[in-house]
Write an enzyme that holds these catalytic residues in place. Sequence first.
Site, PDB file in Angstrom:
ATOM      1  N   GLY A 102      36.596  38.888  43.890  1.00  0.00           N
ATOM      2  CA  GLY A 102      35.530  39.114  44.855  1.00  0.00           C
ATOM      3  C   GLY A 102      34.311  39.738  44.215  1.00  0.00           C
ATOM      4  O   GLY A 102      33.169  39.414  44.564  1.00  0.00           O
ATOM      5  N   ARG A 124      37.276  34.872  51.754  1.00  0.00           N
ATOM      6  CA  ARG A 124      36.691  36.210  51.885  1.00  0.00           C
ATOM      7  C   ARG A 124      35.214  36.105  52.255  1.00  0.00           C
ATOM      8  O   ARG A 124      34.529  35.152  51.906  1.00  0.00           O
ATOM      9  CB  ARG A 124      36.918  37.005  50.602  1.00  0.00           C
ATOM     10  CG  ARG A 124      38.400  37.294  50.381  1.00  0.00           C
ATOM     11  CD  ARG A 124      38.695  37.968  49.076  1.00  0.00           C
ATOM     12  NE  ARG A 124      38.187  39.342  49.018  1.00  0.00           N
ATOM     13  CZ  ARG A 124      38.380  40.146  47.973  1.00  0.00           C
ATOM     14  NH1 ARG A 124      39.050  39.705  46.917  1.00  0.00           N
ATOM     15  NH2 ARG A 124      37.913  41.374  47.989  1.00  0.00           N
ATOM     16  N   SER A 135      30.652  46.947  49.474  1.00  0.00           N
ATOM     17  CA  SER A 135      29.574  47.426  48.610  1.00  0.00           C
ATOM     18  C   SER A 135      29.188  46.390  47.560  1.00  0.00           C
ATOM     19  O   SER A 135      28.126  46.487  46.940  1.00  0.00           O
ATOM     20  CB  SER A 135      29.995  48.726  47.917  1.00  0.00           C
ATOM     21  OG  SER A 135      31.081  48.493  47.028  1.00  0.00           O
ATOM     22  N   GLN A 136      30.034  45.387  47.367  1.00  0.00           N
ATOM     23  CA  GLN A 136      29.762  44.369  46.348  1.00  0.00           C
ATOM     24  C   GLN A 136      28.490  43.585  46.650  1.00  0.00           C
ATOM     25  O   GLN A 136      27.792  43.154  45.724  1.00  0.00           O
ATOM     26  CB  GLN A 136      30.959  43.424  46.230  1.00  0.00           C
ATOM     27  CG  GLN A 136      32.200  44.099  45.669  1.00  0.00           C
ATOM     28  CD  GLN A 136      33.460  43.272  45.852  1.00  0.00           C
ATOM     29  OE1 GLN A 136      33.437  42.225  46.508  1.00  0.00           O
ATOM     30  NE2 GLN A 136      34.560  43.728  45.275  1.00  0.00           N
ATOM     31  N   SER A 172      32.507  52.795  50.332  1.00  0.00           N
ATOM     32  CA  SER A 172      32.685  52.628  48.886  1.00  0.00           C
ATOM     33  C   SER A 172      31.391  52.928  48.140  1.00  0.00           C
ATOM     34  O   SER A 172      30.989  52.214  47.211  1.00  0.00           O
ATOM     35  CB  SER A 172      33.169  51.210  48.553  1.00  0.00           C
ATOM     36  OG  SER A 172      34.457  50.986  49.076  1.00  0.00           O
ATOM     37  N   ASP A 196      40.755  51.112  47.530  1.00  0.00           N
ATOM     38  CA  ASP A 196      41.752  50.637  46.559  1.00  0.00           C
ATOM     39  C   ASP A 196      42.915  51.600  46.393  1.00  0.00           C
ATOM     40  O   ASP A 196      43.983  51.211  45.892  1.00  0.00           O
ATOM     41  CB  ASP A 196      41.091  50.394  45.196  1.00  0.00           C
ATOM     42  CG  ASP A 196      40.245  49.142  45.172  1.00  0.00           C
ATOM     43  OD1 ASP A 196      40.381  48.312  46.091  1.00  0.00           O
ATOM     44  OD2 ASP A 196      39.431  48.996  44.241  1.00  0.00           O
ATOM     45  N   ARG A 238      45.986  44.076  53.180  1.00  0.00           N
ATOM     46  CA  ARG A 238      46.663  45.193  52.533  1.00  0.00           C
ATOM     47  C   ARG A 238      47.204  46.246  53.499  1.00  0.00           C
ATOM     48  O   ARG A 238      48.088  47.011  53.112  1.00  0.00           O
ATOM     49  CB  ARG A 238      45.751  45.863  51.495  1.00  0.00           C
ATOM     50  CG  ARG A 238      45.792  45.151  50.172  1.00  0.00           C
ATOM     51  CD  ARG A 238      45.242  45.981  49.051  1.00  0.00           C
ATOM     52  NE  ARG A 238      45.080  45.129  47.880  1.00  0.00           N
ATOM     53  CZ  ARG A 238      44.069  45.176  47.043  1.00  0.00           C
ATOM     54  NH1 ARG A 238      43.095  46.046  47.228  1.00  0.00           N
ATOM     55  NH2 ARG A 238      44.011  44.365  46.012  1.00  0.00           N
ATOM     56  N   ARG A 253      47.883  45.111  43.571  1.00  0.00           N
ATOM     57  CA  ARG A 253      48.051  46.513  43.974  1.00  0.00           C
ATOM     58  C   ARG A 253      49.332  46.732  44.784  1.00  0.00           C
ATOM     59  O   ARG A 253      49.885  47.834  44.777  1.00  0.00           O
ATOM     60  CB  ARG A 253      46.819  46.999  44.726  1.00  0.00           C
ATOM     61  CG  ARG A 253      45.570  46.977  43.866  1.00  0.00           C
ATOM     62  CD  ARG A 253      44.461  47.857  44.369  1.00  0.00           C
ATOM     63  NE  ARG A 253      43.247  47.637  43.591  1.00  0.00           N
ATOM     64  CZ  ARG A 253      42.994  48.201  42.415  1.00  0.00           C
ATOM     65  NH1 ARG A 253      43.859  49.060  41.895  1.00  0.00           N
ATOM     66  NH2 ARG A 253      41.879  47.933  41.752  1.00  0.00           N
TER      67      ARG A 253
END
Length: 420
Positions: A91, A119, A162-163, A189, A302, A333, A375
């Site tokens: 991502g 996504r 935030s990406q 983030s 994360d 998640r 993760r």
Amino acid sequence: MSNVTFQPFTPSGTIQAPPSKSDVHRAVICAALSGGVCTISPVALSEDIRATIGCAQALGASVHLDGDVLTVDGSRMFENRSAVLDCRESGSTLRFFIPVAAAGGIDAVFTGSGRLPERPIGIYTDALPEKGVTCTTEGGLPLRISGRLQSGVYHIPGDVSSQFITGLLFALPLLSGDSDIILTSPVQSAGYINMTIRTMSKFGIEIDMTDKGWHIRGKQHYIPTDYTTDGDWSQAAFFLTAAAVGGEVTVNGCNIDSSQGDRRIAALLREFGAEAEQDGGTITVRRAPLHAITIDAAQIPDLVPVLAVCACFAEGTTRITNAARLRIKESDRLCSTAALLNALGGKAEELPDGLLITGVGQLQGGFADGCNDHRIVMAAATCAANCGSTITCSDAWSINKSYPDFYEAYRRIQGSATID
């Protein structure tokens, strides 16, 4: 598809934190945009970093790895006027490179695999057409862009990822005019954005914070530099948490002054009740009686899977909130973390934006679905630090996405990982 079996163990030993994947992503892009030759070290080639390197190469950069030193030559960046950028499952790679390619006026097609095509990219497909970039998509990937990005005012939500902000921060200094990013919702983030700005500053780019976001001056130039990467707090967290629930571990290479939001793992483990001592770049965590806490995960998404593992061994009920964004990661998640813990004898309940985990003292072991999520698999490994029986988890090699050497480091703290 391979399974991995983890034996119950008592964590003990010293390891080196791997290079920060987030830091390397950013350094590679800055180096590629510098127009010259840069070195970045240390670097480890996870699948996500391979994706970023591949996209930089697709846009004309030359990249070579010798040991753990990556050399990037950006002298031919943007010479390829059309390109296919395979972002694999990353991502970060996708959202960083869309505005970068648009700033170069590249006719680009973005592809990906796994859950990446699903996504969200709507922030860009809404904002970029107003700034000269045509976006063609059926809702996800593949995405085709054409046209050249224009400077101006960008209204961007801060609570999706935030990406998107980082991608614009990389691109906007290259444009002829000044630009502003104005947040339409509180930023989550934020540490990752601070990391971006810090890395860019090392390459000569200045970003000014405003009351509503950031002001970015145009006509700036990335300057070639030799860059040293941080150790990865996100990955160190698995070993530090294993120590908190079952033994004692020292991790070297953890910069307490890092802009990584996940450096909070040390303070959170202390809040749970574990002993955590920091001496320069070295942190040691020891097991101690743990108690439940409340965690706002808005700035540290994360860490949620591994913090949920810690909560299994804490007396009382831990509540994790502001983590709804985790539903659009490599897996959902919140769902996959709860399923992991419950499959191993824990007691976890999903909330719309988080988790409730009631401590059970010790997990029982069993089989868990890794959900093809690095993760989740590494969280399963952490569970073995205080477990009554073996743990078998699917998707053993999903760890290659972020940390190919995880099992090797895990064995150095006495963990046992057998892959079939």
